[in-house]
Write a protein that holds these residues in place. Structure first.
Motif, PDB file in Angstrom:
ATOM      1  N   UNK A 189       0.847  -1.194   0.000  1.00  0.00           N
ATOM      2  CA  UNK A 189       0.000   0.000   0.000  1.00  0.00           C
ATOM      3  C   UNK A 189       0.888   1.251   0.000  1.00  0.00           C
ATOM      4  N   UNK A 190       0.508   2.225  -0.805  1.00  0.00           N
ATOM      5  CA  UNK A 190       1.285   3.459  -0.878  1.00  0.00           C
ATOM      6  C   UNK A 190       0.884   4.404   0.245  1.00  0.00           C
ATOM      7  N   UNK A 199      -1.927   3.467   5.386  1.00  0.00           N
ATOM      8  CA  UNK A 199      -3.093   2.648   5.755  1.00  0.00           C
ATOM      9  C   UNK A 199      -3.941   3.361   6.819  1.00  0.00           C
ATOM     10  N   UNK A 200      -4.066   4.685   6.642  1.00  0.00           N
ATOM     11  CA  UNK A 200      -4.907   5.473   7.543  1.00  0.00           C
ATOM     12  C   UNK A 200      -4.243   5.883   8.843  1.00  0.00           C
ATOM     13  N   UNK A 201      -3.054   5.360   9.131  1.00  0.00           N
ATOM     14  CA  UNK A 201      -2.356   5.675  10.369  1.00  0.00           C
ATOM     15  C   UNK A 201      -1.234   6.665  10.088  1.00  0.00           C
ATOM     16  N   UNK A 202      -1.103   7.637  11.011  1.00  0.00           N
ATOM     17  CA  UNK A 202      -0.049   8.636  10.860  1.00  0.00           C
ATOM     18  C   UNK A 202       1.310   7.998  11.124  1.00  0.00           C
TER      19      UNK A 202
END
Length: 979
Positions: free
Chosen positions: A147-148, A171-174
């Motif tokens: 995933x980029x 993936x939605x996480x900082x």
């Protein structure tokens, strides 16, 4: 340590940092132990030895190995080092902090980044490691998440400055990447190594935008430079990436695009084809060669975006009293593509927002499509404010043309109106523009209208052939042109029933022979007699162009007898080469004994036109017409007839000019070869019988001669033949004279003697080098004279070297064969005509015949007693050989006593040889005629024979010229001739 291929191993890719080149990958194979673990036993692999390990490498591995070879320091050194130095010297000098080569550094960096980007894209699902400081390739494993990651750029503007920093999410996480020893392995695009993971990014972020923040929280933009910074840095960032702003506004806006198609002239001196993909006119018409540049842009609200812009989002900055608004325009790319297709469907291919067309083609396109496109939403206008700043203001409105043609007494009246929008222009006003290929016409309001390109093709002949200044008129013999205009819906034509009948006739009316004609005409001769009536009745001039020997003389005499019996109120003039006077007198005595004939030749002729009224027919020569032109042009003849009319083929000769000044009611020419050297021969003769039929000499040269002879233009050829066809009657011997005995043609190959071959090879080598060098330096056209000179020398030597070198004492293989066959033919009781283009050659043959005591008659251009020579050969059984120069004896002679014809030196035009053969193979011949063409083997003669089939594809029976063939020879043809 060597890795054994007989035991398990694994290919791995190891990341390390080079002192100068940055982060690189290297490829290895590593031995695997029994527990399936990687061992310390490893070996570097490259493209050179990768095949040894093919059992555990896939196609991607081979690509990776090859790419990694290209980025190693040895490969970089070999590729970029241009001076003699060691590898270490190269890197030390190139990357010296003070004196290093910055340009070369950037070049190497681009080279490395391109390949690193390719490598990183291929590494998914591969074993990737960080190399240890000791060179251990599997020191630490690295993963490449599929995933980029995404980047959000933050701007916070306050009263003093603006803070700028990025945040990264995966993936939605900082991702916490600052102060974490993260490194950018590749910048274009960015690949970030963070805590043993290699991250790639959506939207292909440039690593340089992230680099400052690896060990810094934010960047401060001072207020005094923020406008520049916002324009040059922030606006492009907003166009390409996700941006969060506080303290200024970002507005996303959407509009329906409106296409704007503007056009302008390409400035002089600019090579348009170097800048844009161009499309030029299919035909070279020598029109104004300027180009028109089309630019396509789209209006979105109040914003204009060029079609050349590739970005889907365009940003414009608006400065407010206390802040900024970034207008983020989202383009409707699909809608734009629909507009592009509308242009493409109409054959305007826009590439990069631009298209370039020849001016005439561009305005033809605009006239055809502008109104329709405007209805579909396009705005089409001239750039630069409708001709401001000195540029021309072009008219792009509707153009229409109506042309009418009405028959008058002896001509057609032409009228017409052109409409350019609101302006009506008389058709005649366009005459100088069409004839001079000028396509710009200034309208009363100052605008420039571009005359449609097709009008130059459709109406140029109408203007060229028409007469008059105030009104246009066209002679009746241009009926074929009138037909073309009407059939092409290019003109409305009104004419009398008589001319309508002429256009629709299927067969020529049969006419009775005059009572005073003695003898009978063969069916095809009777058809020719009827045709002479046909052109006379419609007041046209005619060209009787039957093959030699088919009886043009007797058909003409029948017509002259008819004129005598049907009210001709003046004499007719028959002009011919001097050598044919007696032949005409004899034929007239035989077939039309009632005709009163004056032989107007000789030094003691009575120079008075008043005596002509006592005669029906005046026989004279071209030379006399030239000498007595002032006297002859005072008399109005019934017919002027030119026999062997190719005598006036040069339109600028005194003979041609003198003949054209004569006056008569009817005109007729007789010839077996309307064209001998150039298509211009045709113009000269057709302009005599039907003045103006083919326009002016200059017009004919540009519109017909050059396109036909140089460009092999089939359209122009067909057009020319359509114009002349009604006025030429051409029958081949094979079509009509079926009662003639057979004609058998042979080619006899002669070997050169040793001395002759040596002379030939020396001359060939000399001219080959000289001619090919000239072609290389000056082109084929400027080398034609030298080529002809060289070919002439080689042809002479192929015949007999003594023709080129008077001191030559050897023999000729061809002469031996000619004399042998001549003696053989004569011994068997036959008569033979021996033709040569060279008088010198005839002299050599003559000398040999004298030595062999073979009797002969002889004729060349200097022979005074021509008829006596002919009569001796025809009647004297002891004379079996007739030596004749092709130029002097190729026409007008009746030599049916011969049944053998020898052609000693063939040249390009077979029609000339055919004329010579027809001296024997003509009406009256009872025996089979055997023709022998003598060719010297391994010489230019043999190659000319081979090229004849390839090069002389007769456009028609009327156009076949030596000059045309010489002009059409390619460099390869010339090399072959001289090989």
């Amino acid at each position: 340590m060597k890795v054994f291929t007989t035991q398990p191993f694994q290919v791995v890719y190891s990341l390390f940092e080079h002192e100068y080149l940055g982060y690189l990958f290297e490829s290895f194979v590593v031995q695997i132990n029994s527990r399936n673990h990687l061992t310390l036993q490893h070996q570097n692999i490259s493209a050179k030895n990768a095949a040894e390990f093919a059992s555990r490498l896939d196609a991607t591995d081979f690509k990776l190995v090859a790419l990694m070879d290209q980025i190693q320091q040895d490969a970089v050194f070999k590729r970029f080092c241009t001076k003699k130095m060691t590898l270490s010297e190269f890197f030390l000098k190139t990357y010296d902090p003070e004196k290093g080569d910055k340009v070369l550094q950037e070049t190497i960096q681009r080279y490395m980044q391109t390949r690193m980007a390719k490598i990183l894209d291929l590494l998914a699902n591969k074993k990737v490691f960080i190399m240890g400081k000791d060179g251990e390739p599997t020191w630490k494993a690295v993963t490449l998440p599929p995933e980029k990651a995404t980047v959000l750029f933050h701007f916070r503007r306050n009263e003093e400055n603006t803070h700028y920093f990025p945040t990264i999410k995966h993936k939605g996480e900082k991702l916490e990447f600052q102060y974490k020893d993260a490194v950018l392995v590749c910048n274009e695009p960015a690949w970030l190594l963070l805590e043993d993971k290699l991250y790639s990014f959506e939207k292909e972020v440039d690593g340089k935008k992230l680099q400052p923040f690896l060990n810094k929280k934010f960047i401060v933009i001072p207020r005094k430079v923020e406008e520049t910074y916002f324009t040059k840095f922030v606006a492009p960032l907003v166009e390409s990436f996700d941006v969060y702003a506080k303290g200024f506004e970002i507005k996303s806006e959407r509009y329906q695009p409106q296409p704007f198609l503007t056009f302008s002239e390409v400035s002089s001196g600019v090579q348009a084809k170097d800048m844009f993909q161009t499309r030029s006119s299919a035909t070279d018409r020598n029109l104004v060669s300027e180009k028109i540049l089309f630019n396509l842009a789209f209006q979105y609200g109040k914003y204009t975006v060029s079609n050349a812009e590739t970005k889907r989002i365009s940003v414009n900055i608006e400065k407010t009293p206390d802040s900024y608004i970034f207008h983020r325009l989202i383009r409707d790319v699909n809608h734009e593509k629909e507009f592009l297709k509308k242009l493409s469907d109409r054959e305007l291919e826009v590439k990069g927002g631009k298209a370039v067309l020849d001016k005439s083609l561009a305005f033809s396109w605009l006239n055809q499509h502008a109104q329709e496109l405007e209805k579909q939403g396009f705005v089409i206008e001239q750039a630069n404010g409708q001709g401001s700043g000195g540029a021309k203001n072009y008219f792009i409105g509707e153009i229409s043309l109506n042309v009418g043609i009405t028959e008058n007494n002896d001509w057609f009246d032409i009228y017409g109106t052109v409409r350019f929008g609101e302006f009506e222009i008389p058709f005649i006003k366009l005459r100088p523009y069409i004839l001079n290929r000028k396509n710009e016409y200034r309208l009363p309001n100052g605008q420039i209208a571009i005359i449609p390109e097709e009008w130059f093709t459709q109406y140029i002949e109408l203007f060229a052939f028409s007469e008059g200044e105030e009104g246009l008129t066209l002679r009746k013999h241009h009926l074929a042109l009138i037909n073309d205009l009407q059939n092409g819906n290019l003109a409305t034509v009104t004419m009398t029933r008589k001319l309508e009948k002429l256009r629709e006739f299927e067969e020529i009316e049969d006419k009775p022979l005059p009572e005073g004609f003695k003898g009978t005409l063969r069916p095809y001769q009777k058809a020719g007699y009827n045709w002479l009536h046909f052109v006379k009745d419609y007041k046209f001039g005619g060209c009787l162009a039957d093959d030699m020997g088919l009886g043009k003389t007797v058909q003409t005499l029948a017509m002259l007898q008819h004129r005598k019996e049907n009210g001709a109120d003046s004499a007719s003039l028959l002009v011919m080469p001097t050598s044919l006077i007696y032949n005409w007198l004899n034929e007239a005595q035989k077939f039309t004994p009632q005709l009163r004939i004056l032989n107007y030749t000789g030094t003691y002729r009575e120079k008075s036109a008043s005596i002509f009224k006592h005669y029906d027919l005046i026989l004279t020569s071209y030379g006399i017409v030239r000498l007595d032109s002032e006297l002859l042009k005072k008399y109005y003849f019934d017919y002027i007839i030119l026999d062997e009319s190719q005598a006036i083929k040069n339109p600028n000769s005194n003979t041609s000019q003198s003949v054209r000044e004569l006056k008569s009611r009817h005109r007729l020419i007789l010839t077996g070869t309307p064209v001998e050297n150039s298509t211009m021969d045709l113009w000269s003769q057709m302009s005599f019988i039907n003045p103006g039929l083919l326009g002016t000499q200059n017009f004919f040269r540009n519109e017909f001669l050059k396109p036909i002879e140089k460009d092999k233009d089939e359209v122009k050829t067909k057009k020319l033949h359509a114009l002349i066809k009604p006025f030429i009657l051409r029958r081949h011997k094979s079509q009509v004279a079926t009662e003639l005995p057979a004609k058998v043609e042979h080619t006899t190959y002669c070997s050169m003697t040793e001395e002759q071959e040596q002379a030939y090879e020396e001359t060939k080598s000399y001219y080959r080098n000289k001619i090919l060098k000239s072609i290389e330096e000056q082109g084929a056209n400027k080398s034609q004279f030298m080529l002809l000179q060289g070919l002439m020398k080689l042809r002479q030597i192929a015949n007999h070297p003594a023709m080129a070198d008077p001191n030559y004492e050897g023999e000729s293989g061809k002469l031996k064969e000619v004399i042998r066959m001549t003696r053989n033919v004569v011994a068997k009781g036959h008569k033979v005509l021996i033709f040569s283009q060279f008088v010198k050659h005839l002299e050599i043959v003559r000398q040999s015949l004298n030595e062999k005591k073979v009797a002969y008659t002889y004729l060349d251009g200097n022979t005074k007693d021509r008829q006596a020579q002919v009569d001796r050969f025809q009647k004297d059984e002891s004379i079996r050989v007739f030596l004749i120069s092709l130029k002097a004896g190729g026409v007008g002679l009746n030599l049916t006593a011969a049944d053998y014809v020898f052609i000693l030196d063939p040249w390009w035009n077979p029609a000339v040889e055919a004329q010579a053969i027809d001296r024997a193979h003509r009406i009256g011949q009872q025996n089979t005629v055997f023709t022998y063409k003598f060719i010297a083997k391994n010489t230019v003669e043999e190659k000319i024979l081979a090229l004849q089939d390839k090069k002389i594809q007769l456009v028609t029976d009327l156009i076949s010229t030596d000059e045309t063939v010489i002009k059409s020879l390619t460099k390869e043809d010339i090399e072959n001739l001289l090989s």
